[in-house]
Scaffold this active site. Structure first.
Site, PDB file in Angstrom:
ATOM      1  N   ALA A   2     -27.050 -32.844  -4.283  1.00  0.00           N
ATOM      2  CA  ALA A   2     -25.601 -32.733  -4.129  1.00  0.00           C
ATOM      3  C   ALA A   2     -25.315 -32.118  -2.775  1.00  0.00           C
ATOM      4  O   ALA A   2     -26.058 -31.245  -2.305  1.00  0.00           O
ATOM      5  CB  ALA A   2     -24.999 -31.855  -5.227  1.00  0.00           C
ATOM      6  N   LYS A   3     -24.247 -32.609  -2.192  1.00  0.00           N
ATOM      7  CA  LYS A   3     -23.828 -32.082  -0.891  1.00  0.00           C
ATOM      8  C   LYS A   3     -23.617 -30.563  -1.000  1.00  0.00           C
ATOM      9  O   LYS A   3     -24.035 -29.806  -0.126  1.00  0.00           O
ATOM     10  CB  LYS A   3     -22.518 -32.788  -0.497  1.00  0.00           C
ATOM     11  CG  LYS A   3     -22.113 -32.580   0.930  1.00  0.00           C
ATOM     12  CD  LYS A   3     -22.990 -33.387   1.881  1.00  0.00           C
ATOM     13  CE  LYS A   3     -22.861 -32.841   3.296  1.00  0.00           C
ATOM     14  NZ  LYS A   3     -24.119 -32.936   4.033  1.00  0.00           N
ATOM     15  N   SER A   4     -22.997 -30.154  -2.112  1.00  0.00           N
ATOM     16  CA  SER A   4     -22.681 -28.733  -2.278  1.00  0.00           C
ATOM     17  C   SER A   4     -23.944 -27.865  -2.351  1.00  0.00           C
ATOM     18  O   SER A   4     -23.878 -26.657  -2.155  1.00  0.00           O
ATOM     19  CB  SER A   4     -21.831 -28.541  -3.534  1.00  0.00           C
ATOM     20  OG  SER A   4     -22.523 -29.090  -4.639  1.00  0.00           O
ATOM     21  N   GLY A  38     -26.502 -28.475  -0.424  1.00  0.00           N
ATOM     22  CA  GLY A  38     -27.183 -28.596   0.861  1.00  0.00           C
ATOM     23  C   GLY A  38     -28.132 -29.776   0.964  1.00  0.00           C
ATOM     24  O   GLY A  38     -28.960 -29.818   1.880  1.00  0.00           O
TER      25      GLY A  38
END
Ligand code: GLU
Length: 285
Positions: A257-259, A261
């Site tokens: 997930a982007k969140s 990293g």
């Protein structure tokens, strides 16, 4: 209804960030399924969440998928252009007495909830389900913002025992009949405060409208499929066949997930990765 002749699959990303290896896996997996089935893959942009989706991310999706060597027929459907279709489906459910307005805030729900849904979000405690109709009507007429929820128990009662077909991706000829158990979600939101849609409603309406025969999605979305099968029944829509693919995990065993990293495909590209490196890494080499 006669069975559709050609398998139609779809890759349906939300443009709320850059694609990462998890998306690449899903897109490549879907393309491979289509190839083996002799079908085609539609690209659908799931951009009803106006707060989080951005046009530049949609453009980046096109660029990243082309870089991976994928192609799709035009025009690409964007869900932000399909709002009247979702509003129509919501109205049908309202007419069936299965939707009710909910005025609760997130904080109120979190404070009153006693259980979590399969995604870990609080199950709606049902506060507004019992509001007298006259009170809901007065609050709506006064312009109070509401989301509309499915009356889960009433909908499940109406549907009775629900099943759908899931299969291992190859061969698709070993289908498994599964029971849908949408009760673990409580009263899901089908119409958000800011749009006449929700993920559950728009995905079901569009899969049917686009004649999708095979849905390929990650295992994390297996539980939501139960809600989708319920909505398909209520709206009189054909259920596609489903297959659930593995998730790509990071070193800590968490879903990318982007969140958290996880590097985007663009970042990997900037580090010198080629599309073939991505495919090899994901087992499509
Ligand atoms: N739009 C969803 C996502 O980005 C996937 C679509 C689906 O399989 O329902 O996670």
């Amino acid at each position: 209804m006669s069975p559709p002749s050609e398998p139609i699959l779809r890759f349906a990303p939300s443009p709320n960030g850059r694609l990462h290896l998890g998306h690449a896996y899903s897109a490549l997996f879907t393309a491979r399924c289509a190839e083996r089935l002799g079908g085609r893959v539609l690209l659908r942009i799931e951009d009803t969440d106006r707060a989080r989706c951005k046009p530049e991310f949609t453009e980046a999706i096109f660029a990243d998928l082309r870089w991976l060597g994928l192609d799709w027929p035009e025009p690409v459907w964007r869900q932000s252009e399909r709002l009247p279709a979702y509003a129509g489906a919501a109205q049908r459910l309202r007419d069936m007495g299965l939707l009710y307005p909910c005025f609760c805030s997130r904080t109120e729900i979190a404070a009153a909830a006693t259980a979590a849904d399969p995604d870990g979000a609080p199950i709606y405690p049902g506060t507004c389900r019992h509001l007298p109709t006259a009170e809901s009507a007065r609050r709506l007429a006064a312009g109070e913002a509401a989301q509309w929820r499915l009356h889960g128990a009433a909908a499940i009662d109406r549907a009775g025992v629900l099943t759908y077909t899931a299969a291992q991706p190859w061969p698709w000829d070993r289908p498994q009949i599964r029971y849908a158990r949408p009760d673990s979600w409580g009263d899901v939101v089908l119409v958000r405060k800011d749009a006449p849609a929700s993920y559950h409603l728009s995905v079901v309406v569009d899969d049917a409208a686009q004649g999708i025969t095979h849905v390929t999605r990650g295992r994390d979305m297996e539980p939501s499929t139960d809600v989708h099968v319920l909505l398909q029944f209520l709206l009189g829509l054909r259920s596609p066949l489903y297959t659930f693919h593995k998730l790509i995990l990071d070193n800590a065993g968490r879903k990318l997930a982007k969140s958290k990293g996880s590097p985007s495909l663009a970042e990997l590209r900037a580090q010198g990765w080629t599309a073939d490196d991505v495919k090899r890494e994901l087992g499509f080499g």
